[in-house]
Every structure is written in structure tokens, then in C-alpha cells.
Design a protein around this motif. Structure first.
Motif, PDB file in Angstrom:
ATOM      1  N   THR A 681       0.818  -1.221   0.000  1.00  0.00           N
ATOM      2  CA  THR A 681       0.000   0.000   0.000  1.00  0.00           C
ATOM      3  C   THR A 681       0.850   1.268   0.000  1.00  0.00           C
ATOM      4  OG1 THR A 681      -0.154   0.113   2.439  1.00  0.00           O
ATOM      5  CG2 THR A 681      -1.851  -1.174   1.266  1.00  0.00           C
ATOM      6  N   THR A 682       2.161   1.131   0.177  1.00  0.00           N
ATOM      7  CA  THR A 682       3.041   2.313   0.170  1.00  0.00           C
ATOM      8  C   THR A 682       3.696   2.534  -1.190  1.00  0.00           C
ATOM      9  OG1 THR A 682       5.036   1.101   0.872  1.00  0.00           O
ATOM     10  CG2 THR A 682       3.573   1.923   2.604  1.00  0.00           C
ATOM     11  N   ARG A 683       3.495   1.635  -2.129  1.00  0.00           N
ATOM     12  CA  ARG A 683       4.183   1.757  -3.418  1.00  0.00           C
ATOM     13  C   ARG A 683       3.808   3.029  -4.168  1.00  0.00           C
ATOM     14  NH1 ARG A 683       3.476  -4.453  -5.050  1.00  0.00           N
ATOM     15  NH2 ARG A 683       5.575  -5.234  -4.570  1.00  0.00           N
ATOM     16  N   PHE A 684       2.569   3.479  -3.988  1.00  0.00           N
ATOM     17  CA  PHE A 684       2.119   4.649  -4.744  1.00  0.00           C
ATOM     18  C   PHE A 684       2.654   5.969  -4.192  1.00  0.00           C
ATOM     19  CE2 PHE A 684      -0.743   5.004  -1.203  1.00  0.00           C
ATOM     20  CZ  PHE A 684      -1.227   6.311  -1.189  1.00  0.00           C
ATOM     21  N   LEU A 685       3.368   5.928  -3.049  1.00  0.00           N
ATOM     22  CA  LEU A 685       3.767   7.164  -2.378  1.00  0.00           C
ATOM     23  C   LEU A 685       4.713   8.025  -3.211  1.00  0.00           C
ATOM     24  CD1 LEU A 685       4.243   5.976   1.321  1.00  0.00           C
ATOM     25  CD2 LEU A 685       2.412   7.416   0.402  1.00  0.00           C
ATOM     26  N   ASN A 686       5.420   7.431  -4.138  1.00  0.00           N
ATOM     27  CA  ASN A 686       6.306   8.252  -4.976  1.00  0.00           C
ATOM     28  C   ASN A 686       5.503   9.229  -5.845  1.00  0.00           C
ATOM     29  OD1 ASN A 686       5.760   5.499  -6.181  1.00  0.00           O
ATOM     30  ND2 ASN A 686       6.431   6.597  -8.020  1.00  0.00           N
ATOM     31  N   ALA A 687       4.177   8.967  -5.972  1.00  0.00           N
ATOM     32  CA  ALA A 687       3.319   9.883  -6.729  1.00  0.00           C
ATOM     33  C   ALA A 687       2.401  10.685  -5.815  1.00  0.00           C
ATOM     34  CB  ALA A 687       2.476   9.090  -7.740  1.00  0.00           C
ATOM     35  N   GLU A 688       2.449  10.432  -4.520  1.00  0.00           N
ATOM     36  CA  GLU A 688       1.546  11.081  -3.571  1.00  0.00           C
ATOM     37  C   GLU A 688       2.161  12.371  -3.023  1.00  0.00           C
ATOM     38  OE1 GLU A 688      -1.284  12.206  -2.135  1.00  0.00           O
ATOM     39  OE2 GLU A 688      -1.892  10.101  -1.857  1.00  0.00           O
ATOM     40  N   LEU A 689       1.359  13.447  -3.033  1.00  0.00           N
ATOM     41  CA  LEU A 689       1.830  14.728  -2.514  1.00  0.00           C
ATOM     42  C   LEU A 689       1.036  15.193  -1.295  1.00  0.00           C
ATOM     43  CD1 LEU A 689       2.318  16.658  -5.890  1.00  0.00           C
ATOM     44  CD2 LEU A 689       4.074  15.498  -4.524  1.00  0.00           C
ATOM     45  N   GLU A 690      -0.048  14.490  -0.953  1.00  0.00           N
ATOM     46  CA  GLU A 690      -0.892  14.919   0.162  1.00  0.00           C
ATOM     47  C   GLU A 690      -0.324  14.441   1.500  1.00  0.00           C
ATOM     48  OE1 GLU A 690      -3.406  16.910   0.373  1.00  0.00           O
ATOM     49  OE2 GLU A 690      -3.773  17.261  -1.763  1.00  0.00           O
ATOM     50  N   TYR A 691      -0.593  15.231   2.521  1.00  0.00           N
ATOM     51  CA  TYR A 691      -0.021  15.005   3.840  1.00  0.00           C
ATOM     52  C   TYR A 691      -0.592  13.773   4.540  1.00  0.00           C
ATOM     53  CZ  TYR A 691       0.535  15.782   8.912  1.00  0.00           C
ATOM     54  OH  TYR A 691       0.791  15.641  10.239  1.00  0.00           O
ATOM     55  N   MET A 692      -1.911  13.590   4.501  1.00  0.00           N
ATOM     56  CA  MET A 692      -2.513  12.539   5.330  1.00  0.00           C
ATOM     57  C   MET A 692      -2.031  11.132   4.961  1.00  0.00           C
ATOM     58  SD  MET A 692      -6.370  13.960   6.096  1.00  0.00           S
ATOM     59  CE  MET A 692      -6.636  12.766   7.396  1.00  0.00           C
ATOM     60  N   PRO A 693      -1.975  10.757   3.680  1.00  0.00           N
ATOM     61  CA  PRO A 693      -1.423   9.438   3.371  1.00  0.00           C
ATOM     62  C   PRO A 693       0.048   9.313   3.767  1.00  0.00           C
ATOM     63  CG  PRO A 693      -2.702  10.279   1.523  1.00  0.00           C
ATOM     64  CD  PRO A 693      -2.539  11.411   2.482  1.00  0.00           C
ATOM     65  N   TRP A 694       0.818  10.369   3.530  1.00  0.00           N
ATOM     66  CA  TRP A 694       2.233  10.323   3.887  1.00  0.00           C
ATOM     67  C   TRP A 694       2.419  10.190   5.392  1.00  0.00           C
ATOM     68  CZ3 TRP A 694       6.864   9.195   2.409  1.00  0.00           C
ATOM     69  CH2 TRP A 694       7.196   9.210   1.045  1.00  0.00           C
ATOM     70  N   GLN A 695       1.662  10.943   6.148  1.00  0.00           N
ATOM     71  CA  GLN A 695       1.815  10.887   7.599  1.00  0.00           C
ATOM     72  C   GLN A 695       1.388   9.530   8.149  1.00  0.00           C
ATOM     73  OE1 GLN A 695       3.413  12.873   9.355  1.00  0.00           O
ATOM     74  NE2 GLN A 695       2.886  12.337  11.458  1.00  0.00           N
ATOM     75  N   THR A 696       0.354   8.945   7.575  1.00  0.00           N
ATOM     76  CA  THR A 696      -0.081   7.620   8.024  1.00  0.00           C
ATOM     77  C   THR A 696       0.968   6.571   7.678  1.00  0.00           C
ATOM     78  OG1 THR A 696      -2.359   8.310   7.622  1.00  0.00           O
ATOM     79  CG2 THR A 696      -1.976   5.972   7.952  1.00  0.00           C
ATOM     80  N   ALA A 697       1.530   6.657   6.481  1.00  0.00           N
ATOM     81  CA  ALA A 697       2.604   5.742   6.107  1.00  0.00           C
ATOM     82  C   ALA A 697       3.801   5.915   7.030  1.00  0.00           C
ATOM     83  CB  ALA A 697       3.008   5.992   4.656  1.00  0.00           C
ATOM     84  N   THR A 698       4.105   7.169   7.351  1.00  0.00           N
ATOM     85  CA  THR A 698       5.235   7.447   8.244  1.00  0.00           C
ATOM     86  C   THR A 698       5.050   6.753   9.586  1.00  0.00           C
ATOM     87  OG1 THR A 698       5.787   9.558   7.219  1.00  0.00           O
ATOM     88  CG2 THR A 698       6.377   9.298   9.534  1.00  0.00           C
ATOM     89  N   ARG A 699       3.876   6.869  10.153  1.00  0.00           N
ATOM     90  CA  ARG A 699       3.641   6.254  11.463  1.00  0.00           C
ATOM     91  C   ARG A 699       3.751   4.741  11.406  1.00  0.00           C
ATOM     92  NH1 ARG A 699      -1.562   9.792  13.605  1.00  0.00           N
ATOM     93  NH2 ARG A 699      -0.497  11.800  13.720  1.00  0.00           N
ATOM     94  N   ASN A 700       3.245   4.154  10.341  1.00  0.00           N
ATOM     95  CA  ASN A 700       3.316   2.699  10.246  1.00  0.00           C
ATOM     96  C   ASN A 700       4.714   2.215   9.913  1.00  0.00           C
ATOM     97  OD1 ASN A 700       0.519   1.384  10.579  1.00  0.00           O
ATOM     98  ND2 ASN A 700       0.081   3.183   9.328  1.00  0.00           N
ATOM     99  N   LEU A 701       5.431   2.943   9.084  1.00  0.00           N
ATOM    100  CA  LEU A 701       6.815   2.571   8.809  1.00  0.00           C
ATOM    101  C   LEU A 701       7.695   2.822  10.024  1.00  0.00           C
ATOM    102  CD1 LEU A 701       7.109   3.858   5.135  1.00  0.00           C
ATOM    103  CD2 LEU A 701       7.145   1.461   5.898  1.00  0.00           C
ATOM    104  N   ASP A 702       7.301   3.769  10.874  1.00  0.00           N
ATOM    105  CA  ASP A 702       8.036   3.986  12.121  1.00  0.00           C
ATOM    106  C   ASP A 702       8.059   2.723  12.974  1.00  0.00           C
ATOM    107  OD1 ASP A 702       8.927   6.556  11.757  1.00  0.00           O
ATOM    108  OD2 ASP A 702       7.256   7.508  12.819  1.00  0.00           O
ATOM    109  N   TYR A 703       6.975   1.950  12.918  1.00  0.00           N
ATOM    110  CA  TYR A 703       6.965   0.683  13.649  1.00  0.00           C
ATOM    111  C   TYR A 703       8.052  -0.245  13.110  1.00  0.00           C
ATOM    112  CZ  TYR A 703       5.498  -3.859  15.417  1.00  0.00           C
ATOM    113  OH  TYR A 703       5.487  -5.095  16.020  1.00  0.00           O
ATOM    114  N   PHE A 704       8.198  -0.276  11.801  1.00  0.00           N
ATOM    115  CA  PHE A 704       9.245  -1.103  11.195  1.00  0.00           C
ATOM    116  C   PHE A 704      10.623  -0.586  11.610  1.00  0.00           C
ATOM    117  CE2 PHE A 704       5.670  -2.548   8.981  1.00  0.00           C
ATOM    118  CZ  PHE A 704       5.977  -3.643   8.187  1.00  0.00           C
ATOM    119  N   VAL A 705      10.760   0.724  11.689  1.00  0.00           N
ATOM    120  CA  VAL A 705      12.026   1.299  12.151  1.00  0.00           C
ATOM    121  C   VAL A 705      12.313   0.841  13.579  1.00  0.00           C
ATOM    122  CG1 VAL A 705      13.222   3.445  12.742  1.00  0.00           C
ATOM    123  CG2 VAL A 705      11.913   3.288  10.617  1.00  0.00           C
TER     124      VAL A 705
END
Length: 968
Positions: A681-705
Motif C-alpha cells: 500500500t506504500t508503493r504509490f507514495l512516490n506519486a503522492e503529494l498529500e499530507y494525510m497518506p504520507w503521515q499515516t505511512a510514516t507512522r506505520n513505517l516507524d513501527y518497522f524502524v
């Protein structure tokens, strides 16, 4: 209406005579207090101050209380009418080095049921004795008052206990008079002191924080929310200071004490009838700015004089009037008071407190300086002001009967705070940002088996530490989420109408949550809205059982099912539910772009043919995340959603793009879908410019970090994120003319931070060089910080992480000299980013020294350090080694204390760490306070992390490796 605050030179003779008499008494009491303080430090905790040992000298209350004073709840035999309280805080230490306050209080009360016992709350107060008793009692309606038989202080339950020689008569009215001294400590609770420096001069102020159970530390009172009364306050204070309280002051008078001290006495008009926890008073030398809301309400913003002179209160003053006007229309009831004072305090444990007519704030929650504060700081000020003003009606005018319904007050204020902020800042889209700020985060907590229902039984919430434990994200954020869901399915207009009826019916009274459901049902009926069940029947499933469902939709058959969602499906839920963890779920959905009518899922399984789709269609449920549930689909629909995201992501509403990411990652952690689906579900982020999807991805990827930053998975994961964030980094570089302009859109300003933060942490070309250069330029010219306020947290952190002791010491010096709280907070966080263990250890030690790091900031700072992979084990060792000190000096019962355990243990994912947590629990079983539930959550989370790592480590490594090599 009053214009400002003036100190009179006129001497009112009669008042002065009374005041001097009172001052003489409380001077004498201060000597008693110093002696008793010293005595108490040398004697066991069982000592009873100022009287012979009585029935109340036991150190702990028996498990089965036998006597009334052994119960934590007041009996219903007495009902307060009014208090008349005079307090004199000392803003300089006495010869023993103690800061104290002294005073006297008269409480007028009615005897509801005949009784020969008076129980009134008192905590850490030392009383003068009258013929061997702690108080004087008299009748005021012509009857004679019973003689006092015995009195003592019951320490465990925090009572002053007075036994009478004969009963008071039902229906009669009495007065209880007490004189007392307490410590004006720096513990951030009750009547306490705050210290700060202005132009190099150390200053002291006296202020309050009564919620939930600390009014009893200021004066004896019936300290329960249902025990409403009218308060008449008088404060004695030094020249050069002002006194504030809930009501407008009468004209102050000059007084002289018997030993020649010249002081000011300020009395205040009677308050509205209200609960003790809403009482507030402050003595300070602050400045203020003011405006009038029409001709009716005086609005004043108070703060340190320098902050006022610099205009830091201007934004709060500008927004308070419009927000008050919004709530007057929303509630359809005028603001109940004549003034609204708001004051920014240097030391304050919470974010803010809704004291009626005198709202207290942390400086970061009220003050804003456009030259230094970020857009996030500005949003925080707007939402916190809106939250507190919402309470002026919902919570203050109408108050819940007991703390078990705290969620109703705080969840409601949290929800409507976004409506108020959205009204006053319409370009910010605040009504959507509630999803990020409140809902997504609390779903992770409520998905634990150690979560708790929103509403508890009164009998389950008795002790002060039980009450404090309720001030958590479930109460605030889940409360907001379920009320937002309710408002959505009955419409905002009907919701507002029901609230208005509720407030009108119960103003100046107390309620239980069923009273709100009743009034909302009336509004629903009046509007002709058809629901599958009553409001109460539907909502009880959301508030009386913890957790929420995952709704699974099979788009080939239209079959829908629900199941209690648990982050760790192997968790054992040992909390029974009368509803068997089933909910009445309002489902909204989009079918290939077209919105459909709402559907109610009322059973575990159902079928809705409208939710079937054709081979080329896709379906997404829970539009704009208005419902508090997660959604899973059949694999074919997941594939179509992923395809749509990759080819035309804008066809899916922005909140639902964020929802898809968050649902998928959490479903994967619960072993419902594969981790590779979530990552996809994060593959499309290279084309995403909106904050809410990016911030949600950030929080979930933070778990992986958190799980992988100490393993070989970290490298390929960083490489993948680098690929996704590079286009975003370049977009903002172009949008801001090479980082020289601020984006116009509110959420773009936030997403610019994501671009820079991920860019620097994953090695996007030119990012670290950019931040270190900006920071060095500031170091070379400390008086001219050109770094954009929006970017400062990220820039400071990145530069300090790349630097060494020189950069750290510079930032520490700037923190120590910061006069703007929001700037100090940014530096406080950034200092935790260093990679030098010795600096982090030194920083941890500073957390034990209030002169270095304020008590209000200590737990946050430890958590910041624990967020650093190098600092996490240091922070864990630190709190274990210093737990006694931290618990006793930083408030084991405070609202923020539980966050310390969560923050320091969030990276735990091994058997060794799990055993360490168990050992910590065993070692401190009687010294956990409000952190007890957080410790259980940490244990559960650690176990889930262990299981998740065992299943996913190799799979995740392979996925990231394949993605960066281009083989997928």
C-alpha cells in the motif's frame, strides 16, 4: 464590565481590620507548619498532625472498609452550599527554606440525612486546633450545633474526620470553620508554585491545578464533582502582584500585618455553582491584553510580561472571541460567565485546564510568536483553546456525576475542539485532521487486550490513582472518535440540537451519560431520523465494552462480518462483555467512485447485495473514517484497490488513502492479511503529494524502524523509503524555491517536514548538507536564526545527530536561554537526537534536576531520549535505577506518568526485554500509580512484537531487498 485589573490606594477600614486579624492568625500557623513539616519528616507516615492518635492512624485502608472514613467516596449525608476561603501564599521561602500558604475556610452545608459524622477532604494540610479539635462547627438556622467529640486526619482516604457528640438534624444548615497551612510546593498539583526567570531575575508565582482530586490540598472541601457549591475567594498577596480567580475581583485593598508587612487583599465575586475541581486562583506579576466579546464578556490573555510585550498572546486573543461565539451558536446557550481569563504558566503538568472563567495553560498551548513558532504550534494553540472553551458548557455548566464518565467530558471537548478550530481557521481542514491527530493513534491502543471501556462502573473508580489513570488516549481520543461517529450517522445538526437540550435541562447540575443519550434521542425523533435501535442501545456497545471491530467485506458475495480486532490475535481478553464483543456498525462505502447509502451491520454476519462488484470495479468502506472500525476485503478487491492507488490514486478520497494504509498495516500485524500486502500500500507514495497518506505511512513505517533499526533489515528498508521520498523532497524543493518560501497550504507545510525528515534520515542527496549548513549558520550568528520555524525541529535534530558535543552544547545553551516556550520545546526534543551515548546519559541526569529541566518536561524528555535507538537502553536503565525518585518527585499519580512506561518500552521485542519488564513490575508492584495500566499494555505489546518479528523478519528483508533492486 471590568476593564483590566487595578490596585486601589483607598483603604477600606472595616475590611482591613478583618484582614489584619486573619493575617495574624495565619502568620502563627506558618510557624506551626514548619515545625510539623520537620516532625513529619522524622516520624512514620502514620502520624496524625495536631491531635492525639485516633481511629485514622492506620497506614493503609483495609481491603474491606468497615468505617465510613475508610471509604474513598463521601457519604450522601452532607451537601455543601458555599465556601468562603481566604488564602495567603508566600512567594519567598521562610527561615526553614519552605514556601508555604496559610488561610482559613468556612463551608456552609446542609445536613441531608441525620448523622453524627463529618467527612471532608483534606490532603497535606496542617490545622490549628480549637480546644483540641481541627475545626469549629455552628448551626446557622437557629438550631444549636452538636459538640465535637473527636477529630483526626485520615491519611489514606484524605479526610478530615470529625465525630460529634450528637447527630446533626436533617434539613438543618451548618458552618464548619478551619484554619490551616500547607506547602506551596513545586509538585504541579493543588495550590503550587511556579518559578521562572525574566531579564535574569528569578520570579515566583502561585497557581493551581485541582483536577481531579487536588482541591483538597488547598483547603478542606467536599472534593467530588457532584458536590457543587458557590465559592467566595479572597487572596492576600504582595504589592507588585495581581490576584486572579474564577470570578471578577472587587477593588483590592491595602492591608498591614501586625509585624508591619504591607500587602494587598483581593476578594472575588461569588462563582456560579460549580465543582471543586474547576476552582482556580493565581498570584503573579504577569501582564495581560484584553478585548470585549460584544458588551457582555471580558476576554483577557495573561502571561509573563515579556511574552505579552512581544505579542505572544495576540493570536490567542484574536481567536478566543470567535471560538466562544461559535460555541454559543453550536450549544444555543450564551456563554455563562462575564469574563474569560486565560493564563500561560511556566510550569503546568497538563496541556491546559478548563477552570471556569480562569483557564490555565502551558505556555506552548496559549502563546504564539509568528517569527519563531511553527504552523503546528499555531494549530496546537487553536485546538487547545477550542477544547477548553468547549468545556465552559460541556463539563462546567453541566458536569458528569463521577469520574467514571470522564470520557464524556474529555471525548466531547476533543471532538468539538476540531469544529471550533475549523470555524476560526477554515483553510486548515481541521475537521479532517482529527483522523490523524486522534483516531488513528488511539486505534492502536484500543486494539490491545489490556485496553479498557470508555465508561466504567463508579465502584471501579475510587482512589485518586484510579481516577488519574483514566486521563489517557482512550478517554480523550476514542471518546472523540465515537462521538464523531454518532454525530455522523444522526447528522451534525441533530447532534447539536440534542446537546442544546441536554445542557438546558441539566445546567448547574450533574449527569450520567444516559442523560445525554436521552436528549440526543429526542432530537433524533424530532428530526424523523430512522435508526435500527435507539441511540442508547447503539452507543452502549461502543462505550461499555473496550475495543472495536474489524469489518470484513467479500465483494464477490456481499457477505459482511465483524470480529473484535486485536493487534495480537493470540491475546486473551479476560474482560467479559455483555455484548460478546459485537457492535452495531454504521457502514458507508464507495463503489468505483460513487458513494452509497449507509448500511447497518447489526449481527456478526450479514449479506448486502449492494456490496458486490464487477470484475473491473473496486469498493472502499468507511468513507472518511467516520466509523470507528477497521475494514478488510477479499483478496481480489485488495488487488483492485492497490491497482487504483498505483494508477489513479486521486480517485480515492484522501482520508481513505490514509485509511487503506493504516488498516492494511494493522491487519497485517494482527495476521489477518500478509505483511507484503501492507507494504504494497506504500508503493504509490512516490506519486503522492498529500499530507494525510504520507503521515499515516510514516507512522506505520516507524513501527518497522522500531523493530528493525538494530538489524540487517534496516539497510534495504532505508533504501526503499529513500526511493519513495525522493520525489516528495524534490517537489517541495521546487515548490519552496529551493527551501526559501513557506508553502501556502496548511497540510503542505506539514508534509514539507516529512520530506525533509525522511530525506535526511534515509540519505536523500543534499538533505543532510542542507540541514547542517543551516544549523552552522545559526551557530555562527546565534542572534539571527534564519531556519524556518516549521522546519526547526527536523533541522535541529538532523544537525545534532550529525554533529558532536559542540553542536549539542550550543543547542543546550539556546534551550536554557529560550524565552519562547515553543522554541524551547523544539530544542528539548532535538537534544535527544545525538548519537553520543555520554551526551544522552548526561541529558538523562538533567531530567532529575528541575533547575535544568522543568518537572513538567522531565517525562517527555526521557521519552524523547528513548525514541533514539542509542538512547533507548540508556533511558530504560535510567528509569529503573531512579524509579523511587521519579515516582515520588514526578507524580506517580499524574496524568502523564503512564506515558513514560509506554515511551521507554515501545521498542521492546525480545524475550530478554519481556523478562526485564516482568521483573520491573515485580520490583515496583506497590509503586506504579497511574502507570500500572501502561505497564500491562507494555507487556502485551512486547509479546506481540516478539511474535511479529519471528514471523516477519525474513519476509520483510526479502521484500525491501527486492523492491530496491527492481525485481518486483
Amino acid at each position: 464590565m471590568g476593564k483590566g485589573f487595578f490596585i486601589s490606594k483607598v483603604v477600606a477600614v472595616v475590611c482591613v481590620v478583618v484582614a489584619i486579624s486573619a493575617v495574624a492568625t495565619i502568620i502563627a500557623l506558618s510557624v506551626v507548619y514548619a515545625q510539623e513539616k520537620s516532625k513529619n519528616q522524622e516520624t512514620p507516615a502514620t502520624a496524625t498532625t495536631g491531635t492525639t492518635a485516633g481511629p485514622g492512624t492506620q497506614t493503609t485502608t483495609p481491603s474491606t472498609p468497615k468505617e465510613p472514613w475508610q471509604h474513598y467516596r463521601l457519604p450522601d449525608s452532607l451537601s455543601p452550599i458555599s465556601y468562603n476561603v481566604t488564602l495567603w501564599p508566600r512567594l519567598t521561602p521562610n527561615p526553614d527554606g519552605l514556601y508555604i500558604f496559610s488561610g482559613y475556610s468556612t463551608v456552609l452545608f446542609t445536613c441531608v440525612n441525620e448523622t453524627d459524622l463529618i467527612l471532608i477532604h483534606s490532603n497535606k494540610l496542617n490545622f490549628t486546633m480549637f480546644d483540641g479539635y481541627h475545626a469549629q462547627l455552628k448551626a446557622v438556622d437557629g438550631a444549636s450545633a452538636p459538640q465535637l467529640k473527636k477529630s483526626w486526619l485520615e491519611v489514606p482516604t484524605q479526610y478530615l474526620v470529625i465525630q460529634l457528640s450528637s447527630p446533626m438534624q436533617a434539613g438543618s444548615t451548618y458552618e464548619l470553620f478551619t484554619e490551616f497551612v500547607g506547602e506551596l510546593a513545586d509538585d504541579l498539583g493543588g495550590f503550587y508554585r511556579s518559578e521562572y526567570y525574566e531579564d535574569g531575575v528569578r520570579k515566583i508565582l502561585a497557581t493551581t491545578q485541582m483536577q481531579p482530586t487536588d482541591a483538597r490540598k488547598a483547603f478542606p472541601c467536599f472534593d467530588e464533582p457532584a458536590m457543587k457549591a458557590v465559592f467566595h475567594m479572597t487572596l492576600i498577596h504582595p504589592h507588585g502582584t495581581v490576584a486572579l480567580s474564577n470570578s471578577m475581583n472587587y477593588e483590592p485593598i491595602n492591608i498591614t500585618t501586625p509585624d508591619g508587612l504591607n500587602l494587598i487583599q483581593t476578594s472575588f465575586g461569588p462563582t456560579e455553582i460549580m465543582s471543586t475541581y474547576l476552582l482556580a486562583f493565581v498570584v503573579c506579576d504577569f501582564g495581560f491584553i484584553q478585548s470585549d466579546l460584544g458588551a457582555e464578556v471580558l476576554i483577557r490573555i495573561w502571561a509573563r510580561r515579556k511574552a505579552i510585550d512581544e505579542g505572544q498572546g495576540a493570536y490567542a486573543l484574536e481567536k478566543t472571541g470567535p471560538i466562544l461565539s461559535f460555541f454559543e451558536k453550536y450549544y444555543k446557550i450564551p456563554y455563562p460567565l462575564k469574563k474569560s481569563d486565560q493564563i500561560a504558566l511556566p510550569d503546568f503538568s497538563a496541556g491546559a485546564m478548563e477552570n471556569w472563567g480562569l483557564i490555565t495553560y502551558r505556555e506552548t498551548a496559549l502563546l504564539y510568536n509568528p517569527a519563531v513558532s511553527s504552523n503546528g504550534d499555531k494549530e496546537w494553540v487553536a485546538t487547545v483553546i477550542s477544547h477548553e472553551l468547549a468545556h465552559m458548557w460541556f463539563g462546567n455548566l453541566v458536569t458528569t456525576r463521577w469520574w467514571n464518565d470522564l470520557w464524556l467530558n474529555e471525548g466531547f471537548a476533543t471532538y468539538v475542539s476540531y469544529l471550533g478550530a475549523n470555524y476560526t481557521e477554515p483553510d486548515w481542514n481541521m475537521s479532517d485532521l482529527i483522523v490523524l491527530n486522534e483516531i488513528i493513534g488511539v486505534m492502536a491502543v484500543d486494539a490491545l487486550a489490556s485496553s479498557h471501556p470508555l465508561s466504567s462502573k463508579e465502584a471501579d473508580v475510587m482512589r485518586p490513582e484510579d481516577i488519574n489513570a483514566l486521563f489517557d488516549s482512550i478517554t480523550y481520543s476514542k471518546g472523540a472518535a465515537v462521538l464523531r461517529m454518532l454525530s455522523s450517522f444522526i447528522t451534525e445538526e441533530v447532534f447539536s440540537n440534542g446537546l442544546s437540550m441536554y445542557l438546558e435541562e441539566f445546567k448547574y447540575k450533574n449527569t450520567v451519560y444516559q442523560d445525554l443519550w436521552k436528549n440526543l434521542q429526542t432530537a433524533v425523533d424530532n428530526a424523523g431520523i430512522q435508526l435500527p435501535h435507539s441511540v442508547e442501545v447503539i452507543m452502549n456497545r461502543w462505550i461499555l465494552q473496550m475495543g472495536f471491530p474489524v469489518v470484513t467485506i467479500d465483494t464477490s458475495t456481499g457477505k459482511i462480518s465483524q470480529k473484535h480486532f486485536l493487534l495480537n490475535p493470540d491475546s486473551v481478553v479476560d474482560v467479559p462483555s455483555e455484548f460478546n464483543y459485537e457492535w452495531f456498525v454504521p457502514i458507508t462505502w464507495i463503489k468505483t467512485g460513487a458513494a452509497k447509502d449507509q448500511y447497518w451491520l447489526l449481527t456478526k454476519e450479514a449479506t448486502n447485495p449492494d456490496m458486490t462488484i464487477g470484475a473491473s470495479e473496486w469498493l472502499i468502506a468507511n468513507i472518511d473514517m467516520k466509523g470507528f472500525y477497521r475494514v478488510n476485503y477479499d483478496s481480489e478487491n485488495w488487488d483492485r484497490i492497490l491497482t487504483k492507488l498505483s494508477t489513479q490514486h486521486q480517485a480515492i478520497p484522501v482520508i481513505n488513502r490514509a485509511q487503506i494504509i493504516d488498516d492494511a498495516f494493522n491487519l497485517a500485524r494482527a495476521k489477518i492479511v500478509s505483511t507484503t500486502l501492507a507494504l504494497s500500500t506504500t508503493r504509490f507514495l512516490n506519486a503522492e503529494l498529500e499530507y494525510m497518506p504520507w503521515q499515516t505511512a510514516t507512522r506505520n513505517l516507524d513501527y518497522f524502524v522500531l523493530m528493525f533499526d538494530r538489524s540487517e533489515v534496516y539497510g534495504p528498508m532505508q533504501g526503499y523509503i529513500n526511493k519513495k521520498v525522493t520525489p516528495l523532497f524534490k517537489h517541495f524543493k521546487d515548490l519552496t524555491a529551493n527551501w526559501t518560501k513557506i508553502p501556502e497550504k496548511h497540510t503542505d507545510q506539514y508534509n514539507q517536514v516529512n520530506a525533509l525528515s525522511w530525506g535526511c534520515s534515509t540519505g536523500v542527496e543534499g538533505c543532510k548538507e542542507l540541514t547542517t549548513a543551516w544549523f552552522k549558520e545559526w551557530m555562527d550568528n546565534p542572534d539571527n536564526n534564519k531556519i524556518s520555524p516549521n522546519l526547526r525541529t527536523t533541522v535541529y535534530c538532523s544537525a545534532i545527530a550529525e554533529g558532536g558535543v559542540v553542536e549539542w552544547d550550543f543547542a543546550w545553551g539556546m534551550y536554557r536561554n529560550a524565552t519562547i516556550a515553543s522554541e524551547a520545546e523544539k530544542l528539548l526534543y532535538a537534544l535527544s537526537c545525538t548519537k553520543q551515548p555520554w551526551l544522552l546519559n548526561r541529558y538523562l541526569e538533567y531530567c532529575l534536576v528541575p533547575e535544568m529541566i522543568r518537572k513538567q518536561d522531565a517525562t517527555f524528555t526521557i521519552n524523547y531520549i528513548a525514541g533514539n535507538p542509542i538512547g533507548q537502553p540508556l533511558a530504560w536503565d535510567f528509569i529503573r535505577a531512579n524509579w523511587d525518585h521519579i515516582f515520588n518527585n514526578y507524580g506517580g499519580g499524574s496524568m502523564s506518568f503512564g506515558r513514560l512506561i509506554n515511551g521507554v518500552t515501545k521498542r521492546f521485542s525480545s524475550e530478554f526485554e519481556y523478562k526485564q519488564l516482568l521483573q520491573f513490575k515485580e520490583d515496583n508492584i506497590n509503586q506504579l500509580g497511574s502507570a500500572a495500566s501502561s505497564l500491562e499494555q507494555a507487556l502485551e505489546r512486547t509479546k506481540a512484537n516478539m511474535d511479529w518479528l519471528a514471523l516477519n523478519k525474513k519476509l520483510v528483508f526479502d521484500w525491501f531487498t527486492n523492491e530496491i533492486s527492481g525485481t518486483v
